[in-house]
Design a protein around this motif. Structure first.
Motif, PDB file in Angstrom:
ATOM      1  N   PRO A  42       0.816   4.232  -1.208  1.00  0.00           N
ATOM      2  CA  PRO A  42       0.567   4.172   0.233  1.00  0.00           C
ATOM      3  C   PRO A  42      -0.890   3.851   0.580  1.00  0.00           C
ATOM      4  CG  PRO A  42       1.876   6.105  -0.292  1.00  0.00           C
ATOM      5  CD  PRO A  42       1.432   5.493  -1.599  1.00  0.00           C
ATOM      6  N   SER A  43      -1.815   4.274  -0.256  1.00  0.00           N
ATOM      7  CA  SER A  43      -3.233   4.023   0.017  1.00  0.00           C
ATOM      8  C   SER A  43      -3.638   2.579  -0.269  1.00  0.00           C
ATOM      9  CB  SER A  43      -4.101   4.970  -0.815  1.00  0.00           C
ATOM     10  OG  SER A  43      -3.873   4.746  -2.191  1.00  0.00           O
ATOM     11  N   GLY A  44      -2.848   1.877  -1.041  1.00  0.00           N
ATOM     12  CA  GLY A  44      -3.109   0.468  -1.386  1.00  0.00           C
ATOM     13  C   GLY A  44      -1.779  -0.200  -1.614  1.00  0.00           C
ATOM     14  N   PRO A  45      -1.081  -0.602  -0.543  1.00  0.00           N
ATOM     15  CA  PRO A  45       0.308  -1.056  -0.678  1.00  0.00           C
ATOM     16  C   PRO A  45       0.546  -2.262  -1.566  1.00  0.00           C
ATOM     17  CG  PRO A  45      -0.482  -1.306   1.584  1.00  0.00           C
ATOM     18  CD  PRO A  45      -1.553  -0.608   0.819  1.00  0.00           C
ATOM     19  N   THR A  46      -0.500  -2.980  -1.982  1.00  0.00           N
ATOM     20  CA  THR A  46      -0.273  -4.070  -2.925  1.00  0.00           C
ATOM     21  C   THR A  46      -0.300  -3.575  -4.372  1.00  0.00           C
ATOM     22  OG1 THR A  46      -2.605  -4.682  -2.930  1.00  0.00           O
ATOM     23  CG2 THR A  46      -1.163  -5.844  -1.368  1.00  0.00           C
ATOM     24  N   ALA A  47      -0.606  -2.289  -4.576  1.00  0.00           N
ATOM     25  CA  ALA A  47      -0.501  -1.674  -5.909  1.00  0.00           C
ATOM     26  C   ALA A  47       0.955  -1.259  -6.072  1.00  0.00           C
ATOM     27  CB  ALA A  47      -1.436  -0.476  -6.023  1.00  0.00           C
ATOM     28  N   GLN A  48       1.706  -2.047  -6.836  1.00  0.00           N
ATOM     29  CA  GLN A  48       3.147  -1.850  -6.937  1.00  0.00           C
ATOM     30  C   GLN A  48       3.625  -1.953  -8.380  1.00  0.00           C
ATOM     31  OE1 GLN A  48       5.050  -4.754  -4.369  1.00  0.00           O
ATOM     32  NE2 GLN A  48       4.243  -3.785  -2.521  1.00  0.00           N
ATOM     33  N   ILE A  49       4.822  -1.395  -8.598  1.00  0.00           N
ATOM     34  CA  ILE A  49       5.525  -1.530  -9.867  1.00  0.00           C
ATOM     35  C   ILE A  49       7.016  -1.586  -9.546  1.00  0.00           C
ATOM     36  CG2 ILE A  49       5.532   0.974 -10.260  1.00  0.00           C
ATOM     37  CD1 ILE A  49       5.288   0.339 -13.285  1.00  0.00           C
ATOM     38  N   SER A  50       7.736  -2.483 -10.222  1.00  0.00           N
ATOM     39  CA  SER A  50       9.180  -2.618  -9.995  1.00  0.00           C
ATOM     40  C   SER A  50       9.939  -2.247 -11.253  1.00  0.00           C
ATOM     41  CB  SER A  50       9.537  -4.050  -9.595  1.00  0.00           C
ATOM     42  OG  SER A  50       9.042  -4.354  -8.319  1.00  0.00           O
ATOM     43  N   PHE A  51      11.133  -1.693 -11.045  1.00  0.00           N
ATOM     44  CA  PHE A  51      12.034  -1.324 -12.132  1.00  0.00           C
ATOM     45  C   PHE A  51      13.370  -1.993 -11.876  1.00  0.00           C
ATOM     46  CE2 PHE A  51       8.973   1.999 -11.464  1.00  0.00           C
ATOM     47  CZ  PHE A  51       8.518   2.255 -12.739  1.00  0.00           C
ATOM     48  N   MET A  52      13.923  -2.657 -12.906  1.00  0.00           N
ATOM     49  CA  MET A  52      15.216  -3.305 -12.738  1.00  0.00           C
ATOM     50  C   MET A  52      16.022  -3.257 -14.027  1.00  0.00           C
ATOM     51  SD  MET A  52      14.421  -7.400 -12.673  1.00  0.00           S
ATOM     52  CE  MET A  52      12.912  -7.329 -11.754  1.00  0.00           C
TER      53      MET A  52
END
Length: 115
Positions: A42-52
């Motif tokens: 939430p503090s840096g919304p472009t810091a992401q990880i996806s699981f599939m």
């Protein structure tokens, strides 16, 4: 061309457990299509990880996603360079235009732009 974000894609059958684990580090679910779930800080919304578990419309699961401001230009540049296109440029029902390309390390990169 502008890179908007880079997201590691983790092939996983443990999405729920991953959400709980990464939640301890402050990540929150921002997208869940059933076959792919993305968590963001939430503090840096472009810091992401996806699981599939597996990609819904592509023949392979990508290792990383790179969002750019002009996916058509990225596709043209990759084709012109002779890079291996693993999955052709196409519009997806969830609002992205994307293609997959193999990098020099053998990793499959999902290059996308939002429509």
């Amino acid at each position: 061309m502008v890179v908007r974000r880079v997201v590691p894609n983790v092939q996983s059958e443990a999405a729920e457990e991953s959400r709980e684990f990464y939640g301890l580090l402050g990540f929150e679910e921002v997208m869940n299509l059933g076959w792919i779930m993305t968590l963001a800080a939430p503090s840096g919304p472009t810091a992401q990880i996806s699981f599939m578990a597996a990609d819904k419309t592509a023949p392979v699961t990508s290792d990383m996603s790179v969002e750019v401001d002009d996916v058509d230009a990225a596709y043209a540049a990759m084709r012109e360079s002779g890079a291996e296109i693993v999955h052709p440029l196409q519009d997806e029902e969830w609002g992205v235009r994307r293609f997959f390309v193999r990098d020099p390390n053998g990793r499959v990169i999902n290059v996308l732009g939002h429509r």
